[in-house]
Design a protein around this motif. Sequence first.
Motif, mmCIF file in Angstrom:
data_model
loop_
_atom_site.group_PDB
_atom_site.id
_atom_site.type_symbol
_atom_site.label_atom_id
_atom_site.label_comp_id
_atom_site.label_asym_id
_atom_site.label_seq_id
_atom_site.Cartn_x
_atom_site.Cartn_y
_atom_site.Cartn_z
ATOM 1 N N ARG A 1 0.756 -1.082 -0.099
ATOM 2 C CA ARG A 1 -0.158 0.004 -0.032
ATOM 3 C C ARG A 1 0.983 1.166 -0.082
ATOM 4 N NH1 ARG A 1 -5.090 1.410 4.095
ATOM 5 N NH2 ARG A 1 -5.195 3.465 3.488
ATOM 6 N N THR A 2 0.479 2.345 -0.819
ATOM 7 C CA THR A 2 1.235 3.435 -0.684
ATOM 8 C C THR A 2 1.455 4.102 0.590
ATOM 9 O OG1 THR A 2 1.599 5.468 -2.155
ATOM 10 C CG2 THR A 2 -0.664 4.863 -1.715
ATOM 11 N N SER A 3 2.705 4.790 0.552
ATOM 12 C CA SER A 3 3.045 5.594 1.725
ATOM 13 C C SER A 3 3.180 6.986 1.275
ATOM 14 C CB SER A 3 4.588 5.069 2.287
ATOM 15 O OG SER A 3 5.407 5.193 1.448
ATOM 16 N N TYR A 4 3.035 7.345 0.154
ATOM 17 C CA TYR A 4 3.034 8.488 -0.393
ATOM 18 C C TYR A 4 1.839 9.452 0.043
ATOM 19 C CZ TYR A 4 4.168 12.548 -3.292
ATOM 20 O OH TYR A 4 4.569 13.796 -3.808
ATOM 21 N N HIS A 5 0.591 8.811 -0.213
ATOM 22 C CA HIS A 5 -0.556 9.485 0.274
ATOM 23 C C HIS A 5 -1.646 8.377 0.724
ATOM 24 C CE1 HIS A 5 -0.191 13.677 -0.529
ATOM 25 N NE2 HIS A 5 0.414 13.249 -1.861
ATOM 26 N N PRO A 6 -1.354 8.126 1.957
ATOM 27 C CA PRO A 6 -2.105 6.519 2.283
ATOM 28 C C PRO A 6 -3.572 6.919 2.356
ATOM 29 C CG PRO A 6 -0.332 7.113 3.899
ATOM 30 C CD PRO A 6 -0.525 8.550 2.985
ATOM 31 N N GLU A 7 -4.283 8.074 2.396
ATOM 32 C CA GLU A 7 -5.638 8.282 2.162
ATOM 33 C C GLU A 7 -6.269 7.842 1.001
ATOM 34 O OE1 GLU A 7 -3.918 11.978 0.544
ATOM 35 O OE2 GLU A 7 -3.414 10.639 2.021
ATOM 36 N N THR A 8 -5.545 7.408 -0.171
ATOM 37 C CA THR A 8 -5.986 7.198 -1.387
ATOM 38 C C THR A 8 -6.009 5.721 -1.489
ATOM 39 O OG1 THR A 8 -3.681 7.173 -2.406
ATOM 40 C CG2 THR A 8 -4.782 9.055 -2.704
ATOM 41 N N GLN A 9 -5.229 5.005 -0.649
ATOM 42 C CA GLN A 9 -5.363 3.601 -0.575
ATOM 43 C C GLN A 9 -5.058 2.982 -2.001
ATOM 44 O OE1 GLN A 9 -9.132 2.315 0.686
ATOM 45 N NE2 GLN A 9 -9.117 3.535 2.558
ATOM 46 N N GLY A 10 -4.065 3.306 -2.622
ATOM 47 C CA GLY A 10 -3.519 2.730 -3.814
ATOM 48 C C GLY A 10 -2.299 1.772 -3.274
ATOM 49 N N TYR A 11 -1.595 1.308 -4.390
ATOM 50 C CA TYR A 11 -0.433 0.741 -4.146
ATOM 51 C C TYR A 11 0.936 1.282 -4.662
ATOM 52 C CZ TYR A 11 -2.974 -3.652 -3.111
ATOM 53 O OH TYR A 11 -3.909 -4.698 -2.431
ATOM 54 N N VAL B 1 -7.866 -5.763 -3.448
ATOM 55 C CA VAL B 1 -8.564 -5.525 -2.252
ATOM 56 C C VAL B 1 -8.524 -4.137 -2.093
ATOM 57 C CG1 VAL B 1 -8.048 -7.536 -0.909
ATOM 58 C CG2 VAL B 1 -6.570 -5.638 -0.837
ATOM 59 N N GLN B 2 -7.655 -3.310 -2.706
ATOM 60 C CA GLN B 2 -7.451 -1.826 -2.720
ATOM 61 C C GLN B 2 -8.096 -1.334 -3.865
ATOM 62 O OE1 GLN B 2 -6.047 0.169 -0.564
ATOM 63 N NE2 GLN B 2 -5.342 -1.410 0.841
ATOM 64 N N PRO B 3 -8.913 -0.260 -3.902
ATOM 65 C CA PRO B 3 -9.644 0.496 -4.956
ATOM 66 C C PRO B 3 -8.669 0.823 -6.142
ATOM 67 C CG PRO B 3 -10.027 1.645 -2.902
ATOM 68 C CD PRO B 3 -9.129 0.858 -2.696
ATOM 69 N N LEU B 4 -9.118 0.572 -7.458
ATOM 70 C CA LEU B 4 -8.234 0.922 -8.563
ATOM 71 C C LEU B 4 -8.045 2.586 -8.366
ATOM 72 C CD1 LEU B 4 -10.319 -0.743 -11.370
ATOM 73 C CD2 LEU B 4 -7.926 -1.582 -10.292
ATOM 74 N N PHE B 5 -6.466 2.701 -8.307
ATOM 75 C CA PHE B 5 -6.222 3.999 -8.269
ATOM 76 C C PHE B 5 -4.986 4.313 -8.740
ATOM 77 C CE2 PHE B 5 -4.828 8.035 -6.302
ATOM 78 C CZ PHE B 5 -5.883 8.765 -6.206
ATOM 79 N N GLY B 6 -4.719 5.137 -9.841
ATOM 80 C CA GLY B 6 -3.469 5.612 -10.268
ATOM 81 C C GLY B 6 -3.034 7.142 -10.272
ATOM 82 N N ARG B 7 -1.945 7.310 -9.760
ATOM 83 C CA ARG B 7 -1.231 8.711 -9.684
ATOM 84 C C ARG B 7 -0.121 8.788 -10.026
ATOM 85 N NH1 ARG B 7 -2.587 12.106 -3.936
ATOM 86 N NH2 ARG B 7 -1.939 14.082 -4.788
ATOM 87 N N PHE B 8 0.351 9.815 -10.592
ATOM 88 C CA PHE B 8 1.902 9.854 -11.184
ATOM 89 C C PHE B 8 2.139 9.011 -12.159
ATOM 90 C CE2 PHE B 8 2.140 12.345 -7.139
ATOM 91 C CZ PHE B 8 2.595 13.847 -7.636
ATOM 92 N N THR B 9 1.396 8.999 -13.725
ATOM 93 C CA THR B 9 1.609 8.050 -14.271
ATOM 94 C C THR B 9 1.805 8.515 -15.853
ATOM 95 O OG1 THR B 9 -0.885 7.640 -14.817
ATOM 96 C CG2 THR B 9 0.124 6.343 -13.048
ATOM 97 N N CYS B 10 2.855 7.655 -16.590
ATOM 98 C CA CYS B 10 2.612 8.047 -17.876
ATOM 99 C C CYS B 10 3.126 9.529 -18.519
ATOM 100 C CB CYS B 10 1.352 7.822 -18.830
ATOM 101 S SG CYS B 10 0.878 6.140 -18.644
ATOM 102 N N GLY B 11 4.447 9.720 -18.079
ATOM 103 C CA GLY B 11 5.113 10.833 -18.686
ATOM 104 C C GLY B 11 4.837 12.159 -17.383
ATOM 105 N N PHE B 12 5.664 11.972 -16.198
ATOM 106 C CA PHE B 12 5.316 12.909 -15.324
ATOM 107 C C PHE B 12 6.616 13.282 -14.535
ATOM 108 C CE2 PHE B 12 5.660 8.813 -13.301
ATOM 109 C CZ PHE B 12 6.311 9.016 -11.989
#
Length: 238
Positions: free
Chosen positions: A30-40, A112-123
């Motif tokens: 699970r991401t530690s960058y912004h835990p509230e988003t519950q992404g990986y 089990v985590q919601p689908l969530f993508g942040r900082f992707t594809c040319g960032f």
Amino acid sequence: WAQGFGGPLGFGVLDDLEGDDHYYCGGMWRTSYHPETQGYEAWGQGVGAGLRGVTNGGIGVILDGSGDDLYEYDYFAQGGGYWLGTGFARDFQGNDRRLGSTRKEHDGSYRVQPLFGRFTCGFGCHYAVGFCFDDHGNDTYGGTIMGLGFSWDCSNGFLCDFDGNDRYEASGGLTEGDGAQAGLGVLLDYRGNDIYEGYSQGYASPRISYHSLPRCGGNFSFLLDDGGTDTYGCGAQD
């Protein structure tokens, strides 16, 4: 932290010449960058990253020559730089799918985590640079927020697709050619009938909170499409 990843003072390359390939990066921690988003966490597929406030990033590269490829990834993936790092992803040929979130857990079980993508594809994020290039094919780019040619905090992010009928499937804000916190974000598409989902194509906020205005410059956001019949989620005319 794999598949063409460059850590501090590092240079990582994944180079694949041909074939229909499946790249998977994430789906476990699970991401530690912004835990509230519950992404990986992902941190891969052409990403160069440093340790924030500690040491500068390296260079990460992923290259794929040909074939219809599937890219699965979570947070921080697909041609991006973080904290004075540089990332580069390029696919030269094929109808490729970039999903934006891994669809299953790392062990193949139900996600089990919601689908969530942040900082992707040319960032680029925090004084960094990222490039995601695709030369040919009908391609799909997935993400949720802050991706697809996106920059944050004095960075540059570029997503460039040079041919094909492409689909950009970002559902949230600050996606598809957006710069924020004194950043430059660009999405460039040549040729083809393209679909841009979401609502913030080429949006530049008038606000900057990380740096003092006007000394830091501003936010610069561009979506450039040359050719084809295109539709935009923000309501812009073709």
